[in-house]
Design a protein around this motif. Structure first.
Motif, PDB file in Angstrom:
ATOM      1  N   SER A  33     -79.005   4.395  83.650  1.00 19.81           N
ATOM      2  CA  SER A  33     -79.866   4.825  82.552  1.00 19.81           C
ATOM      3  C   SER A  33     -80.434   3.573  81.893  1.00 19.81           C
ATOM      4  CB  SER A  33     -79.073   5.638  81.531  1.00 19.81           C
ATOM      5  OG  SER A  33     -78.616   6.845  82.098  1.00 19.81           O
ATOM      6  N   MET A  34     -81.685   3.672  81.453  1.00 23.64           N
ATOM      7  CA  MET A  34     -82.361   2.524  80.860  1.00 23.64           C
ATOM      8  C   MET A  34     -82.869   2.881  79.474  1.00 23.64           C
ATOM      9  SD  MET A  34     -82.145   0.210  83.189  1.00 23.64           S
ATOM     10  CE  MET A  34     -83.319  -1.012  82.582  1.00 23.64           C
ATOM     11  N   GLY A  35     -82.729   1.952  78.567  1.00 24.29           N
ATOM     12  CA  GLY A  35     -83.154   2.218  77.196  1.00 24.29           C
ATOM     13  C   GLY A  35     -83.987   1.088  76.625  1.00 24.29           C
ATOM     14  N   TRP A  36     -84.650   1.419  75.543  1.00 22.42           N
ATOM     15  CA  TRP A  36     -85.377   0.423  74.740  1.00 22.42           C
ATOM     16  C   TRP A  36     -84.855   0.491  73.309  1.00 22.42           C
ATOM     17  CZ3 TRP A  36     -88.625  -3.234  76.571  1.00 22.42           C
ATOM     18  CH2 TRP A  36     -89.174  -3.045  77.848  1.00 22.42           C
ATOM     19  N   PHE A  37     -84.633  -0.681  72.745  1.00 21.85           N
ATOM     20  CA  PHE A  37     -84.223  -0.809  71.358  1.00 21.85           C
ATOM     21  C   PHE A  37     -85.178  -1.807  70.695  1.00 21.85           C
ATOM     22  CE2 PHE A  37     -80.012   1.244  71.037  1.00 21.85           C
ATOM     23  CZ  PHE A  37     -79.813   1.556  72.374  1.00 21.85           C
ATOM     24  N   ARG A  38     -85.133  -1.842  69.378  1.00 26.99           N
ATOM     25  CA  ARG A  38     -85.936  -2.826  68.670  1.00 26.99           C
ATOM     26  C   ARG A  38     -85.191  -3.298  67.420  1.00 26.99           C
ATOM     27  NH1 ARG A  38     -90.888   1.064  66.447  1.00 26.99           N
ATOM     28  NH2 ARG A  38     -89.671   2.217  64.888  1.00 26.99           N
ATOM     29  N   GLN A  39     -85.538  -4.495  66.997  1.00 23.54           N
ATOM     30  CA  GLN A  39     -84.914  -5.062  65.807  1.00 23.54           C
ATOM     31  C   GLN A  39     -85.966  -5.772  64.977  1.00 23.54           C
ATOM     32  OE1 GLN A  39     -81.498  -7.580  66.559  1.00 23.54           O
ATOM     33  NE2 GLN A  39     -80.750  -7.269  64.484  1.00 23.54           N
ATOM     34  N   ALA A  40     -86.157  -5.264  63.772  1.00 21.94           N
ATOM     35  CA  ALA A  40     -87.090  -5.875  62.838  1.00 21.94           C
ATOM     36  C   ALA A  40     -86.352  -6.914  62.001  1.00 21.94           C
ATOM     37  CB  ALA A  40     -87.708  -4.805  61.947  1.00 21.94           C
ATOM     38  N   PRO A  41     -87.071  -7.874  61.436  1.00 23.83           N
ATOM     39  CA  PRO A  41     -86.419  -8.907  60.627  1.00 23.83           C
ATOM     40  C   PRO A  41     -85.593  -8.304  59.491  1.00 23.83           C
ATOM     41  CG  PRO A  41     -88.694  -9.501  61.069  1.00 23.83           C
ATOM     42  CD  PRO A  41     -88.523  -8.095  61.564  1.00 23.83           C
ATOM     43  N   LYS A  43     -83.183  -6.298  59.679  1.00 23.94           N
ATOM     44  CA  LYS A  43     -82.689  -4.946  59.937  1.00 23.94           C
ATOM     45  C   LYS A  43     -81.798  -4.927  61.167  1.00 23.94           C
ATOM     46  CE  LYS A  43     -86.541  -2.443  57.819  1.00 23.94           C
ATOM     47  NZ  LYS A  43     -87.534  -1.351  58.006  1.00 23.94           N
ATOM     48  N   GLU A  44     -81.030  -3.854  61.288  1.00 26.05           N
ATOM     49  CA  GLU A  44     -80.174  -3.697  62.456  1.00 26.05           C
ATOM     50  C   GLU A  44     -81.009  -3.244  63.659  1.00 26.05           C
ATOM     51  OE1 GLU A  44     -75.983  -2.468  60.228  1.00 26.05           O
ATOM     52  OE2 GLU A  44     -76.962  -1.056  61.579  1.00 26.05           O
ATOM     53  N   ARG A  45     -80.456  -3.499  64.828  1.00 24.67           N
ATOM     54  CA  ARG A  45     -81.111  -3.036  66.052  1.00 24.67           C
ATOM     55  C   ARG A  45     -81.114  -1.520  66.055  1.00 24.67           C
ATOM     56  NH1 ARG A  45     -79.713  -6.109  71.551  1.00 24.67           N
ATOM     57  NH2 ARG A  45     -80.236  -7.775  70.074  1.00 24.67           N
ATOM     58  N   GLU A  46     -82.248  -0.924  66.418  1.00 19.77           N
ATOM     59  CA  GLU A  46     -82.342   0.527  66.417  1.00 19.77           C
ATOM     60  C   GLU A  46     -82.852   1.055  67.756  1.00 19.77           C
ATOM     61  OE1 GLU A  46     -85.076   2.075  63.536  1.00 19.77           O
ATOM     62  OE2 GLU A  46     -86.817   1.102  64.439  1.00 19.77           O
ATOM     63  N   PHE A  47     -82.421   2.239  68.046  1.00 16.58           N
ATOM     64  CA  PHE A  47     -82.788   2.916  69.287  1.00 16.58           C
ATOM     65  C   PHE A  47     -84.254   3.314  69.264  1.00 16.58           C
ATOM     66  CE2 PHE A  47     -82.435   5.707  72.841  1.00 16.58           C
ATOM     67  CZ  PHE A  47     -83.082   6.891  72.499  1.00 16.58           C
ATOM     68  N   VAL A  48     -84.906   3.206  70.422  1.00 16.94           N
ATOM     69  CA  VAL A  48     -86.294   3.631  70.561  1.00 16.94           C
ATOM     70  C   VAL A  48     -86.406   4.785  71.565  1.00 16.94           C
ATOM     71  CG1 VAL A  48     -88.613   2.953  71.260  1.00 16.94           C
ATOM     72  CG2 VAL A  48     -87.185   1.344  69.966  1.00 16.94           C
ATOM     73  N   ALA A  49     -85.888   4.571  72.772  1.00 12.17           N
ATOM     74  CA  ALA A  49     -86.004   5.600  73.808  1.00 12.17           C
ATOM     75  C   ALA A  49     -85.052   5.273  74.942  1.00 12.17           C
ATOM     76  CB  ALA A  49     -87.431   5.681  74.345  1.00 12.17           C
ATOM     77  N   ASP A  50     -84.657   6.288  75.691  1.00 10.36           N
ATOM     78  CA  ASP A  50     -83.927   6.031  76.926  1.00 10.36           C
ATOM     79  C   ASP A  50     -84.230   7.091  77.965  1.00 10.36           C
ATOM     80  OD1 ASP A  50     -80.475   7.053  76.204  1.00 10.36           O
ATOM     81  OD2 ASP A  50     -82.387   8.010  75.744  1.00 10.36           O
ATOM     82  N   ILE A  51     -83.913   6.732  79.203  1.00  4.87           N
ATOM     83  CA  ILE A  51     -84.255   7.571  80.349  1.00  4.87           C
ATOM     84  C   ILE A  51     -83.167   7.426  81.393  1.00  4.87           C
ATOM     85  CG2 ILE A  51     -85.658   5.680  81.330  1.00  4.87           C
ATOM     86  CD1 ILE A  51     -87.531   7.800  82.514  1.00  4.87           C
ATOM     87  N   GLY A  59     -85.303  17.016  80.213  1.00  7.92           N
ATOM     88  CA  GLY A  59     -84.115  16.674  79.448  1.00  7.92           C
ATOM     89  C   GLY A  59     -83.501  15.338  79.774  1.00  7.92           C
ATOM     90  N   ARG A  60     -84.200  14.536  80.519  1.00  9.73           N
ATOM     91  CA  ARG A  60     -83.646  13.246  80.944  1.00  9.73           C
ATOM     92  C   ARG A  60     -84.258  12.077  80.159  1.00  9.73           C
ATOM     93  NH1 ARG A  60     -80.230  16.198  83.101  1.00  9.73           N
ATOM     94  NH2 ARG A  60     -79.698  16.097  85.329  1.00  9.73           N
ATOM     95  N   ILE A  61     -84.993  12.363  79.118  1.00  5.16           N
ATOM     96  CA  ILE A  61     -85.600  11.339  78.268  1.00  5.16           C
ATOM     97  C   ILE A  61     -85.382  11.723  76.808  1.00  5.16           C
ATOM     98  CG2 ILE A  61     -87.776  10.290  77.521  1.00  5.16           C
ATOM     99  CD1 ILE A  61     -88.837  10.644  80.338  1.00  5.16           C
ATOM    100  N   VAL A  62     -85.056  10.726  76.004  1.00 10.55           N
ATOM    101  CA  VAL A  62     -84.879  10.943  74.569  1.00 10.55           C
ATOM    102  C   VAL A  62     -85.640   9.866  73.809  1.00 10.55           C
ATOM    103  CG1 VAL A  62     -83.234  11.017  72.669  1.00 10.55           C
ATOM    104  CG2 VAL A  62     -82.632  12.042  74.856  1.00 10.55           C
ATOM    105  N   TYR A  63     -86.254  10.256  72.721  1.00  9.02           N
ATOM    106  CA  TYR A  63     -86.986   9.315  71.862  1.00  9.02           C
ATOM    107  C   TYR A  63     -86.441   9.367  70.442  1.00  9.02           C
ATOM    108  CZ  TYR A  63     -90.584   9.247  75.509  1.00  9.02           C
ATOM    109  OH  TYR A  63     -91.267   9.107  76.697  1.00  9.02           O
ATOM    110  N   ALA A  64     -86.540   8.254  69.765  1.00  9.49           N
ATOM    111  CA  ALA A  64     -86.289   8.254  68.328  1.00  9.49           C
ATOM    112  C   ALA A  64     -87.408   9.032  67.646  1.00  9.49           C
ATOM    113  CB  ALA A  64     -86.247   6.822  67.799  1.00  9.49           C
TER     114      ALA A  64
END
Length: 128
Positions: A33-41, A43-51, A59-64
């Motif tokens: 499974s692969m995901g994307w996260f992001r971190q703003a200055p 702030k904590e790292r936050e979830f973006v999406a995964d597949i 049902g195999r993809i989720v987004y924030a």
């Protein structure tokens, strides 16, 4: 050891689009499974999406919620690559974006603890 190499990102005006790519060093990644996260200055790292590896199934993809309808995650298992297409970008999307790989098959998770390998990060800046 899996190595993830990111590309893409940069500076774009609000409302614009960017595409991030993440290439894995091993073909085994096609089962991860692969995901994307992001971190703003500041702030904590936050979830973006995964597949999951079989992301073409329902049902195999989720987004924030914050990116739903604007971002699209996809993958090319043949080439060990995952993408994040980002449309209608907003200034609040500015962050360093990270791709990540979860070696547990068919698991969707919004927790960074679930991921075993991480890319080097790429800056996305959105001007207003």
């Amino acid at each position: 050891q899996v190595r993830l190499v990111q590309s893409g990102g940069g500076l774009v005006q609000a409302g614009g689009s960017l595409r991030l790519s993440c290439v894995a060093s091993q073909r085994d990644i096609q089962l991860y499974s692969m995901g994307w996260f992001r971190q703003a200055p500041g702030k904590e790292r936050e979830f973006v999406a995964d597949i999951t590896w079989d992301g073409w199934l329902a049902g195999r993809i989720v987004y924030a919620d914050s990116v739903k309808g604007r971002f699209t995650i996809s993958r090319d298992n043949t080439n060990g690559t995952v993408f994040l297409q980002m449309n209608s970008l907003k200034p609040e999307d500015k962050a360093v974006y990270y791709c990540a790989a979860d070696s547990t098959p068919v698991r969707l998770s919004d927790s960074s603890d679930a991921y075993d390998y991480w890319g080097q990060g790429t800056q996305v800046t959105v001007s207003s």
